[in-house]
Design an enzyme around this catalytic site. Structure first.
Site, PDB file in Angstrom:
ATOM      1  N   LYS A 136       0.844  -1.187   0.000  1.00 42.90           N
ATOM      2  CA  LYS A 136       0.000   0.000   0.000  1.00 42.90           C
ATOM      3  C   LYS A 136       0.886   1.246   0.000  1.00 42.90           C
ATOM      4  O   LYS A 136       1.990   1.153   0.520  1.00 42.90           O
ATOM      5  CB  LYS A 136      -0.963   0.031   1.187  1.00 42.90           C
ATOM      6  CG  LYS A 136      -0.375  -0.252   2.572  1.00 42.90           C
ATOM      7  CD  LYS A 136       0.709   0.567   3.175  1.00 42.90           C
ATOM      8  CE  LYS A 136       0.614   2.039   3.303  1.00 42.90           C
ATOM      9  NZ  LYS A 136       1.873   2.621   3.899  1.00 42.90           N
ATOM     10  N   TYR A 221      -4.426   4.607   6.156  1.00 43.98           N
ATOM     11  CA  TYR A 221      -4.945   3.675   7.177  1.00 43.98           C
ATOM     12  C   TYR A 221      -6.286   4.161   7.724  1.00 43.98           C
ATOM     13  O   TYR A 221      -7.182   3.365   7.996  1.00 43.98           O
ATOM     14  CB  TYR A 221      -3.940   3.496   8.322  1.00 43.98           C
ATOM     15  CG  TYR A 221      -2.760   2.617   7.960  1.00 43.98           C
ATOM     16  CD1 TYR A 221      -2.858   1.235   8.049  1.00 43.98           C
ATOM     17  CD2 TYR A 221      -1.571   3.154   7.525  1.00 43.98           C
ATOM     18  CE1 TYR A 221      -1.797   0.413   7.712  1.00 43.98           C
ATOM     19  CE2 TYR A 221      -0.492   2.348   7.183  1.00 43.98           C
ATOM     20  CZ  TYR A 221      -0.612   0.979   7.271  1.00 43.98           C
ATOM     21  OH  TYR A 221       0.446   0.167   6.931  1.00 43.98           O
TER      22      TYR A 221
HETATM   23  P1  NAD Z   1      12.492   1.516   2.110  1.00 39.49           P
HETATM   24  O1  NAD Z   1      13.052   2.808   1.649  1.00 39.49           O
HETATM   25  O2  NAD Z   1      12.967   0.971   3.402  1.00 39.49           O
HETATM   26  O3  NAD Z   1      12.711   0.389   1.001  1.00 39.49           O
HETATM   27  C1  NAD Z   1      12.452   0.641  -0.355  1.00 39.49           C
HETATM   28  C2  NAD Z   1      13.251  -0.329  -1.187  1.00 39.49           C
HETATM   29  O4  NAD Z   1      13.042  -0.019  -2.578  1.00 39.49           O
HETATM   30  C3  NAD Z   1      14.757  -0.256  -0.932  1.00 39.49           C
HETATM   31  O5  NAD Z   1      15.305  -1.541  -0.887  1.00 39.49           O
HETATM   32  C4  NAD Z   1      15.277   0.503  -2.149  1.00 39.49           C
HETATM   33  O6  NAD Z   1      16.624   0.141  -2.481  1.00 39.49           O
HETATM   34  C5  NAD Z   1      14.319   0.034  -3.231  1.00 39.49           C
HETATM   35  N1  NAD Z   1      14.239   0.933  -4.383  1.00 39.49           N
HETATM   36  C6  NAD Z   1      14.156   0.517  -5.649  1.00 39.49           C
HETATM   37  N2  NAD Z   1      14.134   1.557  -6.494  1.00 39.49           N
HETATM   38  C7  NAD Z   1      14.238   2.657  -5.736  1.00 39.49           C
HETATM   39  C8  NAD Z   1      14.276   4.047  -6.034  1.00 39.49           C
HETATM   40  N3  NAD Z   1      14.207   4.502  -7.309  1.00 39.49           N
HETATM   41  N4  NAD Z   1      14.363   4.915  -5.006  1.00 39.49           N
HETATM   42  C9  NAD Z   1      14.396   4.496  -3.729  1.00 39.49           C
HETATM   43  N5  NAD Z   1      14.368   3.172  -3.394  1.00 39.49           N
HETATM   44  C10 NAD Z   1      14.289   2.277  -4.384  1.00 39.49           C
HETATM   45  O7  NAD Z   1      10.899   1.705   2.130  1.00 39.49           O
HETATM   46  P2  NAD Z   1       9.856   0.778   2.865  1.00 39.49           P
HETATM   47  O8  NAD Z   1       9.531   1.382   4.182  1.00 39.49           O
HETATM   48  O9  NAD Z   1      10.310  -0.611   2.824  1.00 39.49           O
HETATM   49  O10 NAD Z   1       8.549   0.984   1.943  1.00 39.49           O
HETATM   50  C11 NAD Z   1       8.386   0.290   0.721  1.00 39.49           C
HETATM   51  C12 NAD Z   1       6.881   0.143   0.417  1.00 39.49           C
HETATM   52  O11 NAD Z   1       6.274  -0.591   1.467  1.00 39.49           O
HETATM   53  C13 NAD Z   1       6.108   1.453   0.317  1.00 39.49           C
HETATM   54  O12 NAD Z   1       5.115   1.355  -0.682  1.00 39.49           O
HETATM   55  C14 NAD Z   1       5.459   1.596   1.675  1.00 39.49           C
HETATM   56  O13 NAD Z   1       4.262   2.349   1.667  1.00 39.49           O
HETATM   57  C15 NAD Z   1       5.187   0.152   2.010  1.00 39.49           C
HETATM   58  N6  NAD Z   1       5.132  -0.111   3.463  1.00 39.49           N
HETATM   59  C16 NAD Z   1       4.064  -0.764   3.958  1.00 39.49           C
HETATM   60  C17 NAD Z   1       3.985  -1.011   5.307  1.00 39.49           C
HETATM   61  C18 NAD Z   1       2.825  -1.792   5.873  1.00 39.49           C
HETATM   62  O14 NAD Z   1       2.698  -1.868   7.089  1.00 39.49           O
HETATM   63  N7  NAD Z   1       2.009  -2.416   5.038  1.00 39.49           N
HETATM   64  C19 NAD Z   1       4.984  -0.555   6.164  1.00 39.49           C
HETATM   65  C20 NAD Z   1       6.083   0.108   5.627  1.00 39.49           C
HETATM   66  C21 NAD Z   1       6.136   0.345   4.265  1.00 39.49           C
END
Ligand code: NAD
Length: 368
Positions: A136, A221
């Site tokens: 999401k 949320y």
């Molecule tokens: P994060 O920054 O920790 O991880 C993102 C990942 O994407 C990294 O490994 C990064 O290297 C990669 N990536 C690939 N292309 C990229 C680019 N062009 N720029 C930046 N990063 C790039 O982020 P996250 O917290 O893991 O969030 C990722 C997704 O998960 C989002 O859509 C977020 O909304 C979702 N999320 C959901 C929940 C939940 O509880 N359902 C919680 C946290 C995050």
């Protein structure tokens, strides 16, 4: 751990009153008991902080298994390969993952990258003939969401969105109570979703990658919660934005939005989405016959809550373990959760977010 057995016993009682379309007992039992049915073989795309959390949670799944990775970072791939015993042939990067089409050992790709990348990545996964599980917000606007739904339909693959709360036991119990009429006609929902955003140099504050600020990330949320707590789809929204730090939260990145939604029954919702205040993870719903308060309501847990009948006491189980177990059941056995986790569900939230952003600009009431 004694609590797991207690939990299963307690959930068995709860499940007696649940419709057969969702059987949480079987999900917990699936984690505990021998299982020799089909296993959903998943590749995670995006090995960031949430991807890491999902991978760890999947270790306890019986029906789903992490078997592949898609990443732009060779050092992360090396680490994940040894940690999760992933073979070389199941490792891809962002340029070559279309080749996954030729890999018979991967069933689904779980996209856990920045929001602005979800749409194109999901369409590529669908074209490769693999089921899409996407975090999401499903995309950064409804147009993108519609393209994703269409691509997955055309490719005859499932599109599921990481709505982990739809599998969380206390949330499921509240939804069951609402469906059973235990609150009477729901009248009012209040949702407060927010935290103080730290590092100003992250993708969440870059409009192209995030699609917006707090609303896309955390406000969603309250939107999704209003819908599953009230059990209706909104027909209008109004919204107001305040910004105290225009340097950190640039044009197109919302810091704080208050918004209101109206529902066909006359029920209303009043919500707050913010990147500027802490201690905001609370849902409250009141109906003609009862009420429920959940705080925390959507964090990683334990979720806490009480209703007019007393404390919600379903024990905590890692949300992402239940979600992946449930999604595997959905894909293999068509077992549907009480509230859907499909692309149409993701699209509903995106249409509301589009309308909220429009309402902020116009200052008016936007019909849905
Ligand atoms: P994060 O920054 O920790 O991880 C993102 C990942 O994407 C990294 O490994 C990064 O290297 C990669 N990536 C690939 N292309 C990229 C680019 N062009 N720029 C930046 N990063 C790039 O982020 P996250 O917290 O893991 O969030 C990722 C997704 O998960 C989002 O859509 C977020 O909304 C979702 N999320 C959901 C929940 C939940 O509880 N359902 C919680 C946290 C995050």
């Amino acid at each position: 751990m004694g609590s797991r057995r207690d939990f299963i016993e307690k959930m068995s009682l709860t499940a007696l009153s649940l419709p057969i379309l969702y059987a949480p007992t079987s999900l917990f039992a699936a984690c505990e008991e021998p299982y020799d049915g089909p296993v959903l073989r998943v590749a995670i795309m995006g090995l960031g902080s949430y991807g890491t959390r999902v991978a760890k949670a999947m270790v306890d799944c019986k029906r789903a298994k992490l078997v592949g990775v898609i990443s732009g970072s060779p050092s992360k791939v090396t680490k994940w390969k040894s940690e999760y015993h992933i073979p070389d042939k199941n490792c891809y990067d962002y340029t070559d993952f279309d080749r996954i089409k030729e890999n018979p050992d991967i069933d689904a790709v779980y996209i856990i990258t920045p929001n602005g990348l979800h749409c194109e990545q999901a369409i590529r996964v669908a074209k490769a003939g693999k089921h899409v599980i996407c975090e999401k917000p499903m995309a950064i606007n409804a147009d993108e969401g519609e393209r994703m739904v269409k691509a997955c339909k055309e490719a005859k693959v499932k599109l599921l969105v990481g709505y982990r709360m739809h599998y969380e036991p206390k949330t499921v119990e509240v939804i069951r109570m609402r469906k059973a009429g235990e609150f009477g006609q729901p009248k009012f929902f209040q949702g407060q979703s927010g935290f103080v955003m730290g590092n100003p140099n992250q993708w969440r504050l870059d409009k192209e990658l995030s699609g917006g600020g707090a609303m896309m990330d955390i406000g969603i949320y309250s939107i999704n919660g209003a819908r599953y707590m009230l059990g209706e789809e909104p027909i209008w929204v109004t919204a107001q934005e305040t910004k105290t730090d225009p340097v950190k939260f640039k044009e197109g990145i919302d810091e704080t939005i208050t918004f209101q939604m109206g529902f066909p029954s006359g029920a209303v919702a009043s919500c707050l989405s913010t990147y500027a205040m802490n201690h905001l993870d609370r849902f409250y719903m009141t109906g003609e016959k009862g009420w429920v308060e959940m705080q925390p309501s959507t964090g990683y847990g334990p979720i806490k809550g009480r209703t007019h009948k007393g404390e919600l006491n379903q024990p905590h189980v890692t949300h992402q373990t239940l979600q992946m177990e449930g999604m595997a059941q959905l894909i293999f056995e068509d077992v549907q959760p009480l509230v859907p986790v499909d692309g149409e569900e993701g699209l509903r939230d995106l249409k509301i977010i589009d309308a909220i952003f429009h309402a902020v600009k116009t200052g008016g009431k936007v019909p849905l």
